[in-house]
Design a protein around this motif. Structure first.
Motif: not given
Length: 839
Positions: A329, A332, A596, A600, A637
């Motif tokens: 995550a 990202t 994200a 996570a 996820q």
């Protein structure tokens, strides 16, 4: 010399003496003529030996020039000596000699010297002829006086010869001292009475000689042709250079368009490839997370069933799985933009802004030059029509205010010198160009270093005078001048305070901040990535929204470094809400990164809960429950990562298409602009060529003469650089000017020649360096002499006045010659009462 004088004596014509009545009629026809005695006496043979006579004649000719120069002193001195003899005759002769000395002093010394040699020979020749014919001393002296005046000019005008006159006047007893005085007085009166006549042939010849000297030695039309040929070649060169430059602009635009298109295409492909790669990675991570969760769940159940792993090992594995989920995550963040330092981002933005500002100022400078050409043309028409800038009340008021600053004691010496410098520049020979030049110097002085001579004046004083000079120019030349001066300010940063478009824009962008970025570009991103307004200013500054947007994405990526939780990212988003609203692309990318992290974190929380449960629940049922939770977390996820991958791919494709569309638009704009610019260049170069060379006339001489006679300063500004390239160019201009001025004078345009040269012809020549000031002054002096007909005394006397001058000079030469030969005073030859005139 004796042989030359013998030949001269032998060449004298033996003509029949004219009748007394003819001479009397000729003399009476002149103003104030004197009567000629009527008695006649037969001619008698010469009595004096020829050798002695020729010696006296030769002596008179040799020293005639010197005697002519000293004639007044000689005649006055001899007159005094004659008067001092104490005899009636001596007194009469002395009076006559003194009168002639006074008259001779009225003529210039150069004129007396010029007449001396020839008149000396003529005078003594006449005396010897008279004595040879038996005349008495007084008669011989009178003959010498008259003979000295019978120059070739006199003979040519009245049509008689020396021998004719002397053979009549040399009769014995014809003249005495009273007759000498009468003759001298009558001739003197003729000099005073003959006034206002036209130029004599000699005088005309003198003026023509001056004009000839002004014309020079080169063949007519040669220098004019050389200058005209240079003008023609220069005009053709300007036109051809314009065509080449126009073609170069078009070709350059085509090349630039092709390069831009290739660059944008490669960039679009690169952006698309990068975003697809990031999207694919996110999809891969999503699948991996899902598969890992499934495998972990199965393993957990299997381990629980088989008791293959301990609760501690299972908890550790779940912790590792949580870390992997969280790390994926966090990565990202790199999908937002490039992780670049603020210094790199600021440096790139500053380079783009600098290039755009330079382009803006270059365009403004080009507009200024085009407008200046039109303004100069309008100004030239006004000034040619007698409308000058110094008649403007604003000009008069400025001059008055500057003079008031020079009152002793009002300002310091240095400050007063600054005011004096400006006053001197805008007074004297004042024109629109002189005002414009002073304004430009003041404008340049606002920058660094300041212009010498103005640094003593306060900045606000300089700015005030600059504004007033600008106002004077606009009031004189009109709206075109106002637009021209705005474009001039646009091209100079130091003039931003005067309301130019560039100045307003830069002031709106806080120029102090821009100056700071020149030293520390790392501060530039934080300055512009704050609000919609600041971001829009950045777009205007760099002229490229795509560049500004990508820099914003890179800036956000850099700023989120170290912010590893969704809460930290959310807090940063809240603090930078206005910036993210100004750049939707950055807002979307950061929001996806925050989502994200949040997903996570939820999965990590679930895994933590499961790991904790391992210590209290060890049954297969618990393992299955935990496995379900693991699967659920992995699915959440995976779905989040898949959604992010889809958004990244769509964004990349949109950016790629936008770049390709931009490349096509810019290519078309470059081509269109280049075509217009090429047309303008061709038109301007053709106009400049026409200004240099009048194509309606194929004559180099005509065009060169027209250029010199009109003195068009604008045309000279174009022609002078062409002439200077030729090794003989300036000399050709000098000789062509001589010929042009001489031709004007020869055609009768003498009146006003000096003023025409000083006011029309010479200013542009001196300004462009075609003629130095000293040469211009020499030309003006020559023209003034010719225009005023200031002819030296010998040329301005006229025939009868020259006759009298030559008579005096010649008689003086005769006296000096005989005195030198005899070795005793001339007074010993003055007759006493017993030496009376012969019958």
């Amino acid at each position: 010399m004796a042989e030359d004088l013998k030949a001269l004596w032998a060449s004298l014509p033996a003509e029949t003496p004219p009748q007394t009545e003819d001479l009397q009629s000729l003399w009476d026809s002149l103003p104030g003529g004197a009567a000629i005695p009527q008695s006649r006496t037969p001619v008698r043979p010469l009595r004096q030996p020829a050798t002695e006579a020729l010696t006296d004649i030769g002596g008179a000719g040799v020293i005639g020039a010197g005697m002519g120069y000293a004639a007044p002193a000689i005649l006055q001195g001899l007159g005094a000596v004659a008067t001092g003899t104490g005899t009636p005759l001596g007194a009469g002769v002395g009076s006559g000699l003194k009168f002639m000395g006074t008259a001779a002093s009225a003529a210039g010394p150069m004129a007396r010297t010029a007449a001396g040699a020839l008149s000396g020979v003529g005078s003594e020749t006449a005396g010897k002829v008279a004595e040879g014919l038996g005349a008495g001393p007084i008669t011989a002296e009178a003959a010498r006086f008259v003979g000295g005046g019978l120059s070739p000019d006199f003979v040519r005008v009245v049509g008689v010869t020396t021998a004719n006159v002397l053979s009549h006047w040399a009769m014995p007893g014809r003249l005495d001292a009273a007759a000498i005085r009468t003759l001298a007085g009558d001739i003197s009166r003729k000099i005073r009475n003959v006034t206002g006549q036209d130029l004599s042939e000699g005088e005309k010849a003198y003026v023509d000689n001056l004009i000839g000297e002004l014309h020079g030695t080169r063949k007519p039309g040669e220098a004019l042709g050389a200058v005209g040929s240079e003008m023609q070649a220069g005009a053709e060169g300007v036109a051809q250079a314009g065509e080449r430059r126009a073609a170069g602009v078009v070709r350059g635009a085509q090349v630039q368009s092709e390069l831009n298109t290739q660059l944008e295409t490669r960039l679009a492909a690169q952006r698309l490839a990068e975003t697809k790669a990031r999207a694919a990675a996110l999809h891969t991570n999503a699948n991996t997370a899902l598969n890992d969760a499934e495998a972990a769940a199965r393993a957990e159940i299997a381990a629980a069933e088989k008791k293959a792993v301990s609760d501690t090992e299972a908890a550790a594995y779940l912790a590792t799985l949580k870390d992997q989920t969280t790390s994926a995550a966090k990565q990202t963040r790199l999908a937002i933009g490039n992780d670049r330092l603020a210094t790199d981002i600021g440096t790139n933005l500053r380079a783009a802004a600098t290039q755009r500002e330079q382009g803006f100022r270059t365009a403004a400078s080009d507009r200024y030059n085009a407008a200046a050409a039109e303004v100069n043309k309008d100004v030239a028409k006004l000034e040619t029509g007698g409308i000058t800038i110094n008649k403007n009340p604003a000009y008069t008021k400025l001059v008055s205010d500057l003079e008031a600053e020079l009152v002793p004691g009002k300002n310091s010496k240095d400050v007063a010198a600054g005011y004096k410098k400006i006053l001197d520049q805008i007074t004297g020979p004042v024109s629109y160009n002189s005002i414009d030049q002073t304004r430009k110097l003041l404008g340049d002085s606002f920058g660094n270093p300041r212009i010498t001579g103005y640094e003593t004046l306060a900045r606000d004083v300089q700015q005030d005078i600059y504004k007033r000079l600008r106002d004077i120019q606009v009031k004189f030349a009109g709206p075109k001048a106002d637009q021209m001066l705005r474009d001039y300010a646009d091209s100079r940063p130091e003039l931003a305070v005067f309301g130019s478009k560039a100045g307003q824009q830069l002031t709106g962008l806080d120029r102090s901040a821009l100056t700071q970025f020149a030293n520390d570009p790392a501060k530039m991103p934080a300055y512009f990535f704050k609000t919609p307004t600041s971001f829009q200013q950045l777009v205007e500054l760099v002229g490229d929204k795509a560049l500004a947007t990508q820099s914003a994405l890179d800036y956000a990526t850099n700023q989120l470094t170290g912010k590893e939780t969704s809460a930290q990212v959310r807090s940063w988003m809240t603090a930078n809400r206005e910036f993210l609203n100004a750049v939707p692309e950055a807002k979307l990318a950061v929001s996806q990164h925050q989502a994200a992290l949040e997903a996570a974190e939820k999965t990590a929380a679930s895994l933590d809960a499961q790991a904790k449960a391992l210590t209290t629940r060890r049954t297969v049922q618990d393992a299955e429950t935990r496995a379900t939770a693991i699967r659920t977390g992995g699915g959440v996820q995976a779905n989040e990562l898949a959604a992010q991958a889809k958004g990244v791919a769509a964004t990349g494709e949109k950016e790629s298409n936008a770049l390709l569309a931009k490349a096509a638009t810019e290519a078309e704009a470059l081509t269109t602009k280049a075509a217009a610019e090429a047309g303008t260049i061709t038109k301007e170069s053709a106009a400049a060529a026409d200004k240099i060379w009048n194509r309606t006339s194929a004559s180099p001489q005509f065009n060169a003469r027209t250029l010199l006679e009109k003195g068009d300063a604008t045309q000279w500004d174009l022609v002078a650089p062409i002439i200077q390239r030729s090794p003989t160019g300036k000399r050709d201009v000098y000789d062509a000017l001589r010929e042009t001025l001489a031709d004007q004078l020869s055609s009768g345009r003498i009146k006003g020649a000096t003023q025409r040269f000083n006011e029309v012809i010479s200013p542009a020549l001196v300004k462009t360096g075609m003629l130095d000031s000293a040469a211009a002054q020499d030309f003006a002096k020559q023209l003034a002499v010719i225009e005023a007909q200031r002819i030296p005394s010998a040329e301005s006397l006229g025939v009868w006045r020259r006759m009298f001058l030559q008579a005096v000079a010649g008689y003086s030469g005769s006296l000096g010659s005989r005195g030198g030969r005899a070795g005793f005073s001339l007074v010993s030859d003055i007759p006493t009462p017993s030496n009376a005139l012969r019958p």
